[in-house]
Scaffold this active site. Structure first.
Site, mmCIF file in Angstrom:
data_model
loop_
_atom_site.group_PDB
_atom_site.id
_atom_site.type_symbol
_atom_site.label_atom_id
_atom_site.label_comp_id
_atom_site.label_asym_id
_atom_site.label_seq_id
_atom_site.Cartn_x
_atom_site.Cartn_y
_atom_site.Cartn_z
ATOM 1 C CB CYS A 131 -0.951 -0.004 1.186
ATOM 2 S SG CYS A 131 -0.185 -0.550 2.727
ATOM 3 N NE ARG A 237 0.532 -0.263 11.145
ATOM 4 C CZ ARG A 237 0.343 -0.724 9.907
ATOM 5 N NH1 ARG A 237 -0.414 -0.068 9.047
ATOM 6 N NH2 ARG A 237 0.915 -1.838 9.509
ATOM 7 C CG HIS A 244 -0.985 4.045 4.496
ATOM 8 N ND1 HIS A 244 -1.710 3.681 5.602
ATOM 9 C CD2 HIS A 244 -0.514 2.879 3.959
ATOM 10 C CE1 HIS A 244 -1.682 2.362 5.730
ATOM 11 N NE2 HIS A 244 -0.971 1.858 4.747
ATOM 12 C CG ASN A 317 -4.824 2.134 4.330
ATOM 13 O OD1 ASN A 317 -5.517 3.113 4.629
ATOM 14 N ND2 ASN A 317 -4.885 1.006 4.998
#
Ligand code: A2P
Length: 338
Positions: A131, A237, A244, A317
């Site tokens: 992604c 993260r 994202h 994503n």
């Protein structure tokens, strides 16, 4: 018009759900849709075009009479079942990392290297990139074509949905627990994700990078068909549910101005430039969620080197980073090859 029997493997998952939605939204020529998952999902139904379709348990013979398989149930499942699907006459578009770096499997972002899809005949499999890589190469390709990119330094701010449904639940539950003065439970990630940033995605490798970071390095070279592009990544993260974000710094061979980059990216299909700092407008994860485009903003010249550009790239994503890209590949497949 030709119609195809399509199987979604991992149909009950975060990406699988999105695949079903996107097949419907884009009116993919589906004759019959097969929804496959584990025994845990037996008895469940999922909605497609107003009908509730049963989820079936993935089995070795699930692909008889299926022409296209969209896989997103984890690398191990793809390794085992994708070859069986191919044997049964199915072309597999695989969203896992199982086959991405195999030399005889094309790794495709339709806006970047659609011509690679022709190579599907070698193994019957087309790999969908990671992604974070997809949205980055979508923004880099037009610049690379114009002035050749020598080096990329990227830091990512990745949503929990990339990990799957369990991680979406974990962020919700930890947030509720902390706001309710309760002890949060940590299960999916090695540390608490709520109100935190984790500089680790996937496992650590011997070189000190994580596997996610090396995916960005290696997949970028393969998709752009240029081993000379140097890429270094830090993947993080963050407590965001969907979309994202990436801070990308590039060094180019020839000079390109920020205005030229804006103009170039604004006319590239699949990209949308939102770059109006005076009015505080730039791409945001909350705006990109649920959208198909890759958004680019904060475009500026890197004053620390001769030919450098900084930018901020945001995309959903689960959509462009996974399900949409897979369905776009399948669209080209049925249009040009099947
Ligand atoms: P299930 O819901 O039955 O567990 P996510 O990425 O959101 O965690 O979703 C993973 C997807 O992969 C789900 O659809 C899940 O199905 C599916 N899956 C996981 N393990 C298996 C398995 N052994 N066989 C078939 N599907 C699986």
């Amino acid at each position: 018009m030709k119609f195809f029997n399509v199987a979604v493997v991992g149909a009950t998952g975060a990406v699988g759900n999105e695949m079903i939605k996107i097949l419907e939204e884009r009116d993919f020529p589906v004759a019959k849709l097969r929804l496959l998952a584990s025994e845990r999902s037996l008895g469940k139904t999922l909605e497609y075009k107003g009908r509730h379709l049963p989820v079936e348990v993935l089995k070795e013979d699930s692909f008889t009479d299926v022409q296209i398989g969209l896989f997103s149930a984890g690398g191990g499942i793809s390794e085992k079942y994708a070859p069986l699907a191919v044997q049964a006459g199915c072309v597999v578009v695989d969203n896992t990392s199982a086959f991405r770096m195999a030399p005889d499997v094309p790794l495709v972002v339709p806006e970047v290297n659609p011509e690679a899809i022709a190579q599907y005949k070698r193994r019957g499999i087309i790999a969908n990139p990671n992604c974070s890589t997809i949205q980055m190469v979508a923004a880099l390709k037009p610049i690379h074509d114009a002035v050749r990119i020598k080096r990329v330094v990227v830091s990512t701010y990745q949503a929990v949905s990339g990990t799957g449904k369990k991680a979406i639940e974990e962020l919700s539950e930890q947030t509720r627990a902390l706001l309710g003065m309760r002890e949060p439970v940590v299960k999916v990630y090695p540390h608490r994700i709520a109100f935190n940033c984790l500089p680790q995605i996937d496992i650590f490798l011997d070189n000190g990078y994580t596997r996610e970071e090396m995916k960005m390095v290696n997949e970028t070279k393969k998709i752009m068909n240029d081993d000379a592009i140097a890429v270094t990544a830090t993947t993080v993260r963050v407590p965001v549910f969907y979309a994202h974000s990436e801070s990308i710094n590039i060094e180019t061979e020839k000079k390109i101005t920020a205005d030229e980059v804006r103009e170039l990216l604004a006319k590239t299909p699949g990209l949308k430039v939102i770059d109006d700092p005076k009015n505080l407008r730039y791409p945001l994860a909350i705006d990109a969620a649920g959208r198909d485009e890759t958004f680019v903003g904060r475009i500026r010249e890197d004053e620390s080197i001769a030919n450098g550009i900084n930018m901020w790239v945001v995309s959903d994503n689960l959509r462009k980073g996974a399900a949409l890209n897979a369905v776009q590949i399948a669209e080209i497949l049925v249009r040009d090859y099947l």
